[in-house]
Write an enzyme that holds these catalytic residues in place. Structure first.
Site, mmCIF file in Angstrom:
data_model
loop_
_atom_site.group_PDB
_atom_site.id
_atom_site.type_symbol
_atom_site.label_atom_id
_atom_site.label_comp_id
_atom_site.label_asym_id
_atom_site.label_seq_id
_atom_site.Cartn_x
_atom_site.Cartn_y
_atom_site.Cartn_z
ATOM 1 N N ASN A 10 0.500 -1.186 -0.060
ATOM 2 C CA ASN A 10 -0.219 0.375 0.239
ATOM 3 C C ASN A 10 0.981 1.377 -0.114
ATOM 4 O O ASN A 10 1.733 1.580 0.962
ATOM 5 C CB ASN A 10 -1.115 0.147 1.490
ATOM 6 C CG ASN A 10 -1.628 1.336 1.413
ATOM 7 O OD1 ASN A 10 -1.539 2.211 -0.188
ATOM 8 N ND2 ASN A 10 -2.807 1.578 2.692
ATOM 9 N N LYS A 12 0.367 4.127 -0.281
ATOM 10 C CA LYS A 12 -0.468 5.314 0.569
ATOM 11 C C LYS A 12 -0.264 6.289 -0.713
ATOM 12 O O LYS A 12 -0.181 6.688 -2.009
ATOM 13 C CB LYS A 12 -0.444 5.896 1.435
ATOM 14 C CG LYS A 12 0.295 4.097 2.564
ATOM 15 C CD LYS A 12 -0.064 5.255 3.712
ATOM 16 C CE LYS A 12 0.265 3.062 5.066
ATOM 17 N NZ LYS A 12 -0.342 3.415 5.995
ATOM 18 N N HIS A 94 -9.082 0.855 4.679
ATOM 19 C CA HIS A 94 -8.033 1.548 5.817
ATOM 20 C C HIS A 94 -8.346 2.156 7.163
ATOM 21 O O HIS A 94 -9.306 2.841 6.688
ATOM 22 C CB HIS A 94 -6.738 1.969 4.791
ATOM 23 C CG HIS A 94 -5.598 1.849 5.566
ATOM 24 N ND1 HIS A 94 -4.989 2.717 6.132
ATOM 25 C CD2 HIS A 94 -4.751 0.853 5.084
ATOM 26 C CE1 HIS A 94 -3.983 1.847 6.791
ATOM 27 N NE2 HIS A 94 -3.461 1.500 5.547
ATOM 28 N N GLU A 96 -6.640 4.296 8.132
ATOM 29 C CA GLU A 96 -6.533 6.109 7.579
ATOM 30 C C GLU A 96 -8.134 6.732 6.252
ATOM 31 O O GLU A 96 -8.069 7.741 7.036
ATOM 32 C CB GLU A 96 -5.328 6.450 7.078
ATOM 33 C CG GLU A 96 -3.638 6.386 7.108
ATOM 34 C CD GLU A 96 -2.898 5.583 6.657
ATOM 35 O OE1 GLU A 96 -3.066 5.420 5.639
ATOM 36 O OE2 GLU A 96 -2.588 5.164 7.306
ATOM 37 N N GLU A 164 -4.854 -5.449 10.688
ATOM 38 C CA GLU A 164 -3.783 -4.484 10.810
ATOM 39 C C GLU A 164 -3.847 -3.517 11.995
ATOM 40 O O GLU A 164 -4.518 -2.199 12.194
ATOM 41 C CB GLU A 164 -3.730 -3.089 9.980
ATOM 42 C CG GLU A 164 -3.204 -3.437 8.268
ATOM 43 C CD GLU A 164 -2.896 -2.463 7.753
ATOM 44 O OE1 GLU A 164 -1.829 -2.930 6.511
ATOM 45 O OE2 GLU A 164 -3.803 -1.552 7.519
ATOM 46 N N GLY A 170 3.181 2.509 10.476
ATOM 47 C CA GLY A 170 3.564 3.520 10.458
ATOM 48 C C GLY A 170 4.495 3.980 11.704
ATOM 49 O O GLY A 170 4.894 4.800 11.802
ATOM 50 N N SER A 210 3.855 -1.796 10.067
ATOM 51 C CA SER A 210 5.423 -1.741 10.024
ATOM 52 C C SER A 210 5.997 -3.230 10.427
ATOM 53 O O SER A 210 7.333 -3.305 10.368
ATOM 54 C CB SER A 210 5.592 -1.394 12.035
ATOM 55 O OG SER A 210 4.887 -0.192 12.022
HETATM 56 O O1 LIG Z 1 -1.251 0.749 6.933
HETATM 57 C C1 LIG Z 1 -0.417 -0.547 5.995
HETATM 58 C C2 LIG Z 1 -0.677 -0.963 5.356
HETATM 59 O O2 LIG Z 1 -1.611 -0.583 4.721
HETATM 60 C C3 LIG Z 1 0.831 -0.532 7.511
HETATM 61 O O3 LIG Z 1 2.019 1.068 7.031
HETATM 62 P P1 LIG Z 1 3.325 0.616 7.861
HETATM 63 O O4 LIG Z 1 4.309 -0.892 6.955
HETATM 64 O O5 LIG Z 1 4.197 1.781 7.084
HETATM 65 O O6 LIG Z 1 3.442 1.023 8.804
#
Ligand SMILES: O=C(CO)COP(=O)(O)O
Length: 247
Positions: A10, A12, A94, A96, A164, A170, A210
């Protein structure tokens, strides 16, 4: 029952043509390893750019789609449009989208139903926030998010669940293999109880938060971890090592 390993990247809201060219180069040069579904999700505006350049065998996903096919919904894209471009996958729910853009379970479930009815496969994300985990609500929160699509009676052949935990996204604070396995196990049991043995046994449950080339192999050994949804590390050549984590 063997579930095919699944690794999603992803991206983003990251990348420009130059950096995307670099990602495409390391993906296209990577040797295939084992039986793995690999799907990358660029920002919407770059979907065609990426799709036209990626080698066969790596799918492109959208990071979101709306709950109807067309109409006066400024800024949105529909599953029909993604299908029109030859895409097979969309990420929905997701964290976010849930926590930055305020999307609620009902909307996300409607989007999932519409995406599947339109012929897409859905990576459906769930996960608890830190304060929810600390308050002992991990099960409750994940089950509530899951129940939103269980209620819809959708075709589970077209769903991958991404667990997640929000506190791991992140932050560099990966869930330990034991923490992740515990929740994946709960999710599988929930599917067994609320849907069917078949769906419980066959649905892939992937972990995100992560994930790195360093921690992927240990996580991938757990029986209910069927792959990953990777954020930051999917922008780097290390992503190829994560794709191969189970090989
Ligand atoms: O949100 C994520 C994947 O959709 C995970 O993000 P990170 O791997 O940067 O922690």
């Amino acid at each position: 029952m063997t579930r095919k390993f699944f690794v999603g990247g992803n991206w983003k809201m990251n990348g420009d043509k130059e950096s995307i060219d670099g990602i495409i180069a390391f993906l296209n040069q990577s040797a295939a390893c084992g039986d793995v579904d690999v799907v990358v999700a660029p920002p919407t505006i770059y979907i065609t750019y990426v799709k036209e350049r990626l080698r066969a065998g790596i799918e492109v996903a959208a990071q979101n789609s709306y709950k109807v096919a067309k109409g006066a919904f400024t800024g949105e894209i529909s599953p029909a449009m993604l299908k029109d471009l030859g895409l097979k996958w969309v990420i929905l729910g997701h964290s976010e989208r849930r926590h930055v853009f305020g999307e609620k379970d009902d909307l996300i479930a409607d989007k999932a139903v519409h995406a599947i009815e339109s012929g897409l496969d859905v990576i459906y994300c769930i996960g608890e926030k830190l304060e929810e985990r600390e308050a002992g609500q991990t099960k409750e929160v994940n089950f509530r998010q899951l129940q939103a699509i269980v209620d819809k009676n959708l075709d589970w052949n077209h769903v991958v669940i991404a667990y997640e935990p929000v506190w791991a996204i992140g932050t560099g604070k990966t869930a330990s293999p034991e923490q992740a396995q515990e929740v994946h196990g709960w999710i599988r049991e929930y599917l067994r109880e609320k849907v069917s043995d078949k769906v419980s046994n066959e649905t892939r449950i992937i972990y995100g938060g992560s994930v790195t080339a360093e921690n992927a192999a240990e996580l991938a050994k757990k029986p209910d971890i069927d792959g990953f949804l990777v954020g930051g590390a999917s922008l780097k050549p290390d992503f190829v090592k994560i794709i191969c984590a189970r090989s």
